[in-house]
Enzyme design. Sequence first.
Site, short mmCIF file in Angstrom:
data_model
loop_
_atom_site.label_atom_id
_atom_site.label_comp_id
_atom_site.label_asym_id
_atom_site.label_seq_id
_atom_site.Cartn_x
_atom_site.Cartn_y
_atom_site.Cartn_z
CG ASP A 1 -3.85 5.82 -7.13
OD1 ASP A 1 -3.76 5.13 -8.37
OD2 ASP A 1 -2.89 5.50 -6.42
CE LYS B 1 -2.51 1.78 -7.22
NZ LYS B 1 -1.19 2.18 -7.79
CG ASN C 1 -4.42 2.24 -3.82
OD1 ASN C 1 -3.40 1.72 -3.38
ND2 ASN C 1 -4.27 3.38 -4.70
#
Length: 325
Positions: free
Chosen positions: A106, A108, A111
């Site tokens: 995840d 991105k 984050n």
Amino acid sequence: MLAEDKHTGERFALKFIERGHGSVSRYVHREIINHMKLRHPHVISLREVFLTQRHLVLVMEYAPGGDLFSLVQSQKGLSEEDARWFFQQIVIAMDYCHKLGVCSRDIKLENTLLDASPRPLVKLCDFGFSKDSNYHSAPTSRVGTPAYLAPEVIKAGEGAKYSGTAADIWSLGVLLYVMLCGSYPFRRREDDTKNNAAKMDALLKRIRNVDYRFPSHVAVSPEAKDLVGRMLVGDPNERATLRDIMNHPWFAVGLGPEVLAFNDPLVEQSKNEPVTMEIEEEIARIVKEAELPGGKGRYMESVDAMLEGQGDESVEALRLMNETV
């Protein structure tokens, strides 16, 4: 939520997960264990885990500079110099994670957090979809943020296995593109008139076909385009590795050869000082208890009160840190 230890003045970020089977999934235990083993200057540290009557709470290092998405959005894209500065740190952090067997799944901008330095330093966060190749089977589930999904992750919805590390490389390519261009590589303005289902279909089709281009109004150097192109490759076996990225001329600007070995002592230390079996068992116990919708009130009711707009804005009970896990 932001919290402060009244005794030390140190600030922390609190992540709340509502108790019960609907919220506390199999990913939660994995997230805590994987995150706790990562001790790196460019990874947000997980300090504590505790229960309230209604929540499982993760106490993490606080990054006061916000997230990289907000910065890119406010500037409508970054200069190549700034994009390189952030990307170098992100890649070094991911190299450390991958060497410990942990893939994010995840990656991105949202984050990627920033500290308060004049020239901000990057801190990766949120390992909710992470997997450890040392303990978990190869990923088969379609998880992550649609705009950052690799083609093989999209196919995983049909039961196919994929490499989490290679999928992370694809997401890094999307992330670098967004920093340079201020837009997503596989979205188009003409999609705005479509309904949500049609928008998603168009997005996923372009990802499968690796159908992207650099906007003509944004100046991006050939070297930067080449690096993005080496990451956004449909066949994960042909995609650049982290070592390829770190050796790329665009990435290497301003870095000495010692940077390639920066993670070696950190990885060695992390391997020599793993999360103990006692801590893993305690985490497993807390997560299992969190699967129940309510507790006995043995922990911090004041935290629940704050979520409802009551009580002190700082979490006095944080003075109990390290007494539960």
